[in-house]
Scaffold this motif. Structure first.
Motif, PDB file in Angstrom:
ATOM      1  N   GLY A 115       0.623  10.266 -51.095  1.00  0.00           N
ATOM      2  CA  GLY A 115       1.054  10.729 -49.783  1.00  0.00           C
ATOM      3  C   GLY A 115       2.385  11.443 -49.851  1.00  0.00           C
ATOM      4  N   THR A 116       3.233  11.048 -50.812  1.00  0.00           N
ATOM      5  CA  THR A 116       4.537  11.688 -50.973  1.00  0.00           C
ATOM      6  C   THR A 116       4.395  13.130 -51.449  1.00  0.00           C
ATOM      7  N   ARG A 117       3.561  13.343 -52.478  1.00  0.00           N
ATOM      8  CA  ARG A 117       3.367  14.687 -53.025  1.00  0.00           C
ATOM      9  C   ARG A 117       2.342  15.491 -52.239  1.00  0.00           C
ATOM     10  N   ARG A 118       1.575  14.821 -51.371  1.00  0.00           N
ATOM     11  CA  ARG A 118       0.485  15.460 -50.650  1.00  0.00           C
ATOM     12  C   ARG A 118      -0.466  16.124 -51.649  1.00  0.00           C
ATOM     13  N   ALA A 119      -0.870  15.339 -52.659  1.00  0.00           N
ATOM     14  CA  ALA A 119      -1.724  15.897 -53.708  1.00  0.00           C
ATOM     15  C   ALA A 119      -2.388  14.768 -54.485  1.00  0.00           C
ATOM     16  N   PHE A 120      -3.529  15.094 -55.110  1.00  0.00           N
ATOM     17  CA  PHE A 120      -4.112  14.208 -56.098  1.00  0.00           C
ATOM     18  C   PHE A 120      -3.299  14.342 -57.388  1.00  0.00           C
ATOM     19  N   THR A 121      -3.133  13.238 -58.098  1.00  0.00           N
ATOM     20  CA  THR A 121      -2.163  13.196 -59.186  1.00  0.00           C
ATOM     21  C   THR A 121      -2.827  12.994 -60.553  1.00  0.00           C
ATOM     22  N   GLN A 122      -1.987  12.992 -61.583  1.00  0.00           N
ATOM     23  CA  GLN A 122      -2.481  12.901 -62.953  1.00  0.00           C
ATOM     24  C   GLN A 122      -3.145  11.564 -63.250  1.00  0.00           C
ATOM     25  N   TYR A 123      -2.517  10.493 -62.823  1.00  0.00           N
ATOM     26  CA  TYR A 123      -3.090   9.164 -63.029  1.00  0.00           C
ATOM     27  C   TYR A 123      -2.772   8.303 -61.819  1.00  0.00           C
ATOM     28  N   GLU A 124      -3.364   7.153 -61.754  1.00  0.00           N
ATOM     29  CA  GLU A 124      -3.281   6.308 -60.564  1.00  0.00           C
ATOM     30  C   GLU A 124      -1.853   5.887 -60.246  1.00  0.00           C
ATOM     31  N   SER A 178     -15.020  18.321 -50.951  1.00  0.00           N
ATOM     32  CA  SER A 178     -15.245  19.641 -50.370  1.00  0.00           C
ATOM     33  C   SER A 178     -14.104  20.577 -50.752  1.00  0.00           C
ATOM     34  N   PRO A 179     -14.389  21.807 -51.133  1.00  0.00           N
ATOM     35  CA  PRO A 179     -13.322  22.743 -51.513  1.00  0.00           C
ATOM     36  C   PRO A 179     -12.427  23.141 -50.353  1.00  0.00           C
ATOM     37  N   THR A 180     -12.814  22.766 -49.115  1.00  0.00           N
ATOM     38  CA  THR A 180     -11.966  23.046 -47.953  1.00  0.00           C
ATOM     39  C   THR A 180     -11.451  21.770 -47.303  1.00  0.00           C
ATOM     40  N   ASP A 181     -11.610  20.637 -47.963  1.00  0.00           N
ATOM     41  CA  ASP A 181     -11.069  19.372 -47.458  1.00  0.00           C
ATOM     42  C   ASP A 181      -9.547  19.490 -47.354  1.00  0.00           C
ATOM     43  N   PRO A 182      -8.933  19.034 -46.262  1.00  0.00           N
ATOM     44  CA  PRO A 182      -7.474  19.146 -46.115  1.00  0.00           C
ATOM     45  C   PRO A 182      -6.700  18.552 -47.286  1.00  0.00           C
ATOM     46  N   LYS A 183      -7.161  17.417 -47.810  1.00  0.00           N
ATOM     47  CA  LYS A 183      -6.465  16.833 -48.959  1.00  0.00           C
ATOM     48  C   LYS A 183      -6.553  17.753 -50.175  1.00  0.00           C
ATOM     49  N   SER A 233       0.718   7.449 -59.283  1.00  0.00           N
ATOM     50  CA  SER A 233       1.819   8.268 -59.795  1.00  0.00           C
ATOM     51  C   SER A 233       2.070   9.422 -58.833  1.00  0.00           C
ATOM     52  N   GLU A 234       3.103  10.203 -59.138  1.00  0.00           N
ATOM     53  CA  GLU A 234       3.401  11.397 -58.358  1.00  0.00           C
ATOM     54  C   GLU A 234       3.453  12.636 -59.245  1.00  0.00           C
ATOM     55  N   ILE A 235       2.842  12.536 -60.405  1.00  0.00           N
ATOM     56  CA  ILE A 235       2.843  13.624 -61.382  1.00  0.00           C
ATOM     57  C   ILE A 235       1.571  14.453 -61.218  1.00  0.00           C
ATOM     58  N   LEU A 236       1.727  15.757 -61.227  1.00  0.00           N
ATOM     59  CA  LEU A 236       0.580  16.646 -61.047  1.00  0.00           C
ATOM     60  C   LEU A 236      -0.045  17.018 -62.386  1.00  0.00           C
ATOM     61  N   ASP A 237      -1.320  17.348 -62.346  1.00  0.00           N
ATOM     62  CA  ASP A 237      -2.073  17.701 -63.552  1.00  0.00           C
ATOM     63  C   ASP A 237      -3.164  18.686 -63.160  1.00  0.00           C
ATOM     64  N   ALA A 238      -3.272  19.783 -63.916  1.00  0.00           N
ATOM     65  CA  ALA A 238      -4.233  20.831 -63.571  1.00  0.00           C
ATOM     66  C   ALA A 238      -5.681  20.393 -63.730  1.00  0.00           C
ATOM     67  N   SER A 239      -5.928  19.295 -64.423  1.00  0.00           N
ATOM     68  CA  SER A 239      -7.314  18.852 -64.583  1.00  0.00           C
ATOM     69  C   SER A 239      -7.959  18.491 -63.249  1.00  0.00           C
ATOM     70  N   VAL A 240      -7.146  18.182 -62.233  1.00  0.00           N
ATOM     71  CA  VAL A 240      -7.740  17.848 -60.927  1.00  0.00           C
ATOM     72  C   VAL A 240      -8.387  19.072 -60.282  1.00  0.00           C
ATOM     73  N   LEU A 271      -0.245  22.279 -56.572  1.00  0.00           N
ATOM     74  CA  LEU A 271      -0.418  22.776 -57.928  1.00  0.00           C
ATOM     75  C   LEU A 271       0.173  24.173 -58.072  1.00  0.00           C
ATOM     76  N   ARG A 272      -0.026  25.005 -57.060  1.00  0.00           N
ATOM     77  CA  ARG A 272       0.534  26.366 -57.106  1.00  0.00           C
ATOM     78  C   ARG A 272       2.056  26.325 -57.188  1.00  0.00           C
ATOM     79  N   GLU A 273       2.660  25.397 -56.477  1.00  0.00           N
ATOM     80  CA  GLU A 273       4.120  25.289 -56.476  1.00  0.00           C
ATOM     81  C   GLU A 273       4.656  24.786 -57.813  1.00  0.00           C
ATOM     82  N   ASP A 274       3.966  23.822 -58.431  1.00  0.00           N
ATOM     83  CA  ASP A 274       4.514  23.132 -59.608  1.00  0.00           C
ATOM     84  C   ASP A 274       4.010  23.664 -60.944  1.00  0.00           C
TER      85      ASP A 274
END
Length: 621
Positions: free
Chosen positions: A479-488, A507-512, A490-497, A520-523
């Motif tokens: 919720g802090t990063r507003r993103a799915f993360t690298q591992y459970e 869904s490719p248009t799901d708000p999450k 955590s707040e680290i991003l990973d392109a594999s998601v 991902l674009r930012e980081d």
């Protein structure tokens, strides 16, 4: 004109190497092969890498890993010349052209391929030199260094033929121009007038396969047969969309990385080309990664090449044990990778006598990651089998029994930590991508069972599928990063998601998901290029940095496409195409100044290009 190699090599007695710089950029190479082995040919005409007979055989030419000790086959105009390199249209026959004041000449490099049958007694590499305009002098130097430069050899030179004999391998070089000995090596200086040609052929020989001369007429027949083979193969492609040339070049490259005797597909034909110059991220990729090969099957099926998918199925059945997986095996029923002959022992060792590409040591053969637990391979495998059943041939009952056993194992083990898709050496974590692909394994198996009416413990599988989904949505979301993360948690991003919408998990248009795409674009995105992760934020157990990961960049294009951001997707895709080399080939990564790094060419990158092009073209209409 090709980029110059850095530094100068020591001059030989004949003066042939004196002015030759030592290392070309990785991208300044083309690939040839015979569906059993491969060679890299530099834009200056030098064969810098060649393993005879098999992708994973010890090298004969490896000057790309050590300009002095690795061995090479130099062939070039013996006057200052500009060079250009291209593939003979719709083939894997490579042409290197030399433009000099006195004329224009070219080298036609290829390994004869008549068919992709499992039997082959002869392995041949042909270099045909042609003067197409004016008059040109040429020089050649053939300096094999057997077994990564560790095994000496003797030379026997007689009547236009040189035999290089070592305890591990015997090679015969036939030539239509005179050869001279220089210690254990041979060289030649010759001049061609307009319309004239010369032929060099390297053959693996032994007591049962004697040397065979390759005259000009025979080289012509071999050339025509090889061209016909590649064009006949490519004509089966169903792709008619935009970017056809790049898609077909990627398909031809993936075919080159196929080992015909078993149907195996190697991740790359090289070892130890560095992810960072001077760094330690140097790995041997001449093996079959279940993940890479499964994605290759998807790409080939998309284009209509069902025979390649069937050959990989045969590899799984005969060598990996898909029909009867050992689900009691410690760490999992499948290894993450296998030898091209299905062997399991891929012990990693270093070759300290080789300096590595531009000093990037260590040079490694074998791969210690073979012992890792990577749960994502089960999703990649089952998904490819699902697609093969849908677009290729129905799976057999034995295959279904094997798939069921794998899925049962995944249901019991999906929640354990593993090393993850990027093969980190910093300890196991609860990687989201591993969870995602476990979900894919169960979900695709359930779809397959329902469509075909196959027996399955759907209640158990459904409970596991739902549990994985809920776990990802609760502990894989920050919720802090507003993103799915690298591992459970955590707040680290990973392109594999980026695979989440591609795998139809979300869904490719799901708000999450759209929030994740923005994060991902930012980081991790730089001018359409995508980093896998930040090793400073998420230490992976290795020193140094790495470039952007090209498969992730193409995943990004596809994620944008599916999200409806078509203009962004098309621009990102077109930018990625500018990072290909002059032949349309990609290494594993792209560095800060646009240079290609890592093993080359990389199957993973080319299959992702095919998928991105296919889906973007379809959305554009």
């Amino acid at each position: 004109m090709p980029t110059a190699r850095t530094g100068d090599g020591p001059p030989g007695p004949d003066g042939l190497r004196g002015a030759s710089p030592r290392y070309l950029p990785i991208a300044e190479h083309g690939l040839i092969g015979d569906l059993r082995s491969a060679a890299l040919v530099g834009t200056d005409g030098t064969i810098d890498w060649y393993c005879c007979g098999r992708f994973d055989a010890p090298s004969v030419f490896a000057s790309i890993l050590d300009a002095d000790r690795g061995g090479s086959f130099e062939l070039a105009a013996d006057v200052p010349a500009r060079t250009k390199q291209f593939y003979f249209p719709d083939t894997n026959v490579l042409i290197t052209r030399f433009f000099a004041d006195g004329g224009v000449g070219e080298i036609q490099d290829f390994m004869p391929v008549v068919d992709d049958s499992r039997e082959a007694d002869r392995h041949r590499l042909i270099r045909r030199v042609v003067c197409v305009r004016g008059t040109l002098p040429f020089r050649a130097r053939i300096a094999p260094r057997f077994s990564y430069g560790t095994v000496p050899h003797t030379l026997r030179l007689e009547d236009g033929q040189a035999v290089f004999d070592s305890p591990v391998l015997r090679l015969a070089l036939t030539s239509t121009v005179p050869l001279e000995a220089d210690g254990p090596d041979v060289w030649s200086l010759f001049k061609l007038n307009e319309g004239a040609s010369a032929v060099f052929a390297v053959d693996r020989v032994d007591d049962e396969v004697p040397p065979r001369r390759c005259a000009v007429a025979e080289a012509e027949r071999e050339f025509n047969a090889t061209v016909a083979y590649w064009r006949r193969w490519l004509s089966r492609s169903r792709y008619r969309g935009r970017w056809r040339e790049m898609v077909h070049r990627s398909a031809l490259t993936l075919k080159l990385l196929t080992y015909a005797p078993t149907g195996a597909i190697v991740a790359a034909p090289t070892t130890s080309l560095p992810e960072q110059i001077g760094g330690e991220r140097n790995w041997d990729y001449r093996y079959v990664w279940i993940r890479d090969a499964a994605f290759c099957v998807y790409a080939m099926l998309r284009l209509g090449f069902t025979e390649e998918a069937e050959a990989f199925m045969t590899f799984l059945s005969e060598h990996v044990g898909l029909d009867a997986p050992d689900t009691t095996a410690r760490g999992g029923p499948l290894q993450i990778m296998y030898g091209i002959d299905g062997r399991r022992d891929l012990t990693e060792r270093e070759l300290p006598h080789l300096e590595g590409y531009r000093g990037s040591a260590p040079v490694r053969v074998g791969n210690a990651a073979v012992g890792q637990l990577q749960l994502d391979i089960y999703g990649a495998l089952v998904d490819s089998l699902y697609l093969y059943d849908k677009w290729g041939q129905p799976l057999s009952s034995a295959h279904w029994d094997g798939i069921s056993a794998l899925v049962d194992w995944v249901c019991d083990h999906w929640d354990q930590p593993d090393e993850g898709v990027w093969e980190t050496r910093g300890g196991r974590k609860t990687f989201l991508y591993s969870r995602l692909m476990c979900w894919v394994a169960v979900e695709r198996a359930m779809r397959l069972a329902q469509r075909r009416g196959l027996p399955a413990d759907t209640l158990r599988w459904g409970r596991a599928r739902d549990a994985i989904y809920r776990r990802i949505m609760s502990r894989g979301w920050s919720g802090t990063r507003r993103a799915f993360t690298q591992y459970e948690d955590s707040e680290i991003l990973d392109a594999s998601v980026l695979m989440m919408p591609l795998a139809k998990f979300i869904s490719p248009t799901d708000p999450k998901w759209l929030a994740t795409l923005d994060a991902l674009r930012e980081d991790l995105v730089s001018d359409s290029l995508v980093y896998r992760y930040d090793p400073q934020a998420s230490p992976d157990g290795l020193q140094g940095e790495e470039g952007t990961f090209s498969i992730c960049s193409f995943w990004y294009v596809e994620a944008l496409t599916r999200a409806g951001r078509i203009d962004e997707a098309r621009l990102a895709f077109e930018k990625m195409l500018t990072y290909a080399n002059h032949l349309g080939l990609y290494a594993e990564e792209i560095g800060h100044t646009g240079e290609q790094s890592g093993n080359f060419p990389q199957a993973f990158t080319h299959l992702a290009l095919i998928s991105a092009a296919f889906n973007l073209d379809r959305r554009l209409g």
